[in-house]
Write an enzyme that holds these catalytic residues in place. Sequence first.
Site, PDB file in Angstrom:
ATOM      1  N   ASP A  63      -6.763  -0.628  -1.200  1.00 25.64           N
ATOM      2  CA  ASP A  63      -5.665   0.338  -1.369  1.00 25.64           C
ATOM      3  C   ASP A  63      -4.324  -0.332  -1.657  1.00 25.64           C
ATOM      4  O   ASP A  63      -3.282   0.317  -1.590  1.00 25.64           O
ATOM      5  CB  ASP A  63      -5.570   1.270  -0.155  1.00 25.64           C
ATOM      6  CG  ASP A  63      -5.320   0.515   1.141  1.00 25.64           C
ATOM      7  OD1 ASP A  63      -5.128  -0.710   1.099  1.00 25.64           O
ATOM      8  OD2 ASP A  63      -5.317   1.170   2.209  1.00 25.64           O
ATOM      9  N   ASP A  64      -4.345  -1.634  -1.974  1.00 28.55           N
ATOM     10  CA  ASP A  64      -3.094  -2.371  -2.173  1.00 28.55           C
ATOM     11  C   ASP A  64      -2.816  -2.649  -3.645  1.00 28.55           C
ATOM     12  O   ASP A  64      -3.724  -2.993  -4.400  1.00 28.55           O
ATOM     13  CB  ASP A  64      -3.154  -3.703  -1.430  1.00 28.55           C
ATOM     14  CG  ASP A  64      -3.223  -3.493   0.071  1.00 28.55           C
ATOM     15  OD1 ASP A  64      -2.427  -2.694   0.582  1.00 28.55           O
ATOM     16  OD2 ASP A  64      -4.089  -4.098   0.711  1.00 28.55           O
TER      17      ASP A  64
ATOM     18  N   ASP B 188       0.886  -1.161   0.000  1.00 31.29           N
ATOM     19  CA  ASP B 188       0.000   0.000   0.000  1.00 31.29           C
ATOM     20  C   ASP B 188       0.925   1.213   0.000  1.00 31.29           C
ATOM     21  O   ASP B 188       1.652   1.441   0.961  1.00 31.29           O
ATOM     22  CB  ASP B 188      -0.858  -0.054   1.270  1.00 31.29           C
ATOM     23  CG  ASP B 188      -1.695   1.201   1.484  1.00 31.29           C
ATOM     24  OD1 ASP B 188      -1.510   2.197   0.747  1.00 31.29           O
ATOM     25  OD2 ASP B 188      -2.518   1.185   2.417  1.00 31.29           O
TER      26      ASP B 188
ATOM     27  N   TYR C 192       1.305   0.600  14.829  1.00 28.64           N
ATOM     28  CA  TYR C 192       0.328   0.351  13.765  1.00 28.64           C
ATOM     29  C   TYR C 192       0.627   1.183  12.536  1.00 28.64           C
ATOM     30  O   TYR C 192       0.760   2.385  12.605  1.00 28.64           O
ATOM     31  CB  TYR C 192      -1.089   0.688  14.237  1.00 28.64           C
ATOM     32  CG  TYR C 192      -2.110   0.438  13.158  1.00 28.64           C
ATOM     33  CD1 TYR C 192      -2.248  -0.838  12.630  1.00 28.64           C
ATOM     34  CD2 TYR C 192      -2.906   1.450  12.657  1.00 28.64           C
ATOM     35  CE1 TYR C 192      -3.170  -1.086  11.626  1.00 28.64           C
ATOM     36  CE2 TYR C 192      -3.834   1.203  11.656  1.00 28.64           C
ATOM     37  CZ  TYR C 192      -3.952  -0.058  11.140  1.00 28.64           C
ATOM     38  OH  TYR C 192      -4.858  -0.308  10.145  1.00 28.64           O
TER      39      TYR C 192
ATOM     40  N   LYS D  92      -2.931  -2.692   8.154  1.00 26.37           N
ATOM     41  CA  LYS D  92      -3.006  -4.146   8.289  1.00 26.37           C
ATOM     42  C   LYS D  92      -2.041  -4.808   7.305  1.00 26.37           C
ATOM     43  O   LYS D  92      -1.652  -4.208   6.322  1.00 26.37           O
ATOM     44  CB  LYS D  92      -4.421  -4.613   7.985  1.00 26.37           C
ATOM     45  CG  LYS D  92      -5.302  -5.029   9.173  1.00 26.37           C
ATOM     46  CD  LYS D  92      -4.832  -6.174   9.943  1.00 26.37           C
ATOM     47  CE  LYS D  92      -5.483  -6.747  11.115  1.00 26.37           C
ATOM     48  NZ  LYS D  92      -4.964  -6.376  12.397  1.00 26.37           N
TER      49      LYS D  92
END
Length: 366
Positions: free
Chosen positions: A51-52, A11, A230, A233
């Site tokens: 979004d990847d 991403d 974070y 993911k």
Amino acid sequence: MEITLSAVKADVGSIGGHIRPSEEMLARIRDFLSREGGGVLIDHHVTHVGDDICLLLSHREGVGNRAIHRLSWEAFRVGARIAKEEGLYGAGQDLLKDAFSGNVRGLGPGVAELSLEERPGEAFLLLMADKTSPGAFNLPFYLAFADPMTCPGLILSPRLGQGFRFTVMDVAHPEADRVIELSAPEDLYDLAALLRDNDRFVIERIHSRASGEQAVACSTTRLRNIAGRYVGKDDPVALVRVQRDFPATGEVLAPFAIAHYVPGFMRGSHVGPLMPVRAGTAVSFFDGPPVVMGLAFSCHQGKLAGPVDVFDHPFWDWVRARAAEKACEIRRQGFSGPAMLPMAELEYTGIADRLTALEERFSLRG
Ligand code: 13P
Ligand code: 13P
Ligand code: MG
Ligand code: MG
């Protein structure tokens, strides 16, 4: 002839939040690979979901090759630069280190790679998911490679009947790769005991016991272990060889009709159903639901034929409608119980700070 397939995903920025990359990013990445990949690539395909962005590269350089990994890193840097110029959200999100150091593993992008001695009619699937983590593939791969209720090939074909060897990684061990090998069918219950924990134990590889050939490679990146906080993911990518000594394409796809609940969804901190979608689908409801796309390819001397979008079929419209219902059902209970991930898996520290601050306001009665 030995061919290597490398699927590298990252991403590097998206429009309007964590939604989807821009056309310009994709175009510039494709241009870059066509221009710079000439010397080392046989073929390539660039795709995206949520979004990847994923780069599928075929070549003869083997797994973990420096030139291939550098090319991928540079391609994502091109994408990140465009994202920055366009003011996109999270530009460069998964490029966690400044400098390339020989291999993109450990730098942020997810990698699934395997080398193969091309079979006549070599066929494989590229599976890629957004708003979830690599454990999202645990259940589908268990069902496709170890359960005759899903994969009748396990009882119909003597070759498949010899079973499969699973390499499972403990992703809660950042110091070094901690792995275990278990064979189906003998170790079925041990395998299930590990794979039920999608956050900790992740299928990294699956091999045929009939031929010894590798069927599956799955990315096992744990971004939090790299960045220490974070950063999104660990949206996974997997390569799955199909047919002959491996499950049929449809046997691999069948478990995705469950739209099983996976970790991820909003802020990487919830539980939602994994919705099978067409390549290029954005995410929407509650930054989700978690999505998986699949492309089927054939391959001859490394040249790719296809892809066919395997979830672009009326059957999957019905699955998508069911997944939407499952998403709404679990969302109705908001933050309560299993709708939100357990403390150790929450991708934000805010809640821990909040609970710490409340400590002094507790009192012991009596
Ligand atoms: P940020 O925490 O970077 O804003 O991303 C999370 C998000 O957008 C949740 O929807
Ligand atoms: P990504 O990991 O896909 O960037 O999503 C982050 C997020 O927080 C969405 O709510
Ligand atoms: Mg993002
Ligand atoms: Mg993502």
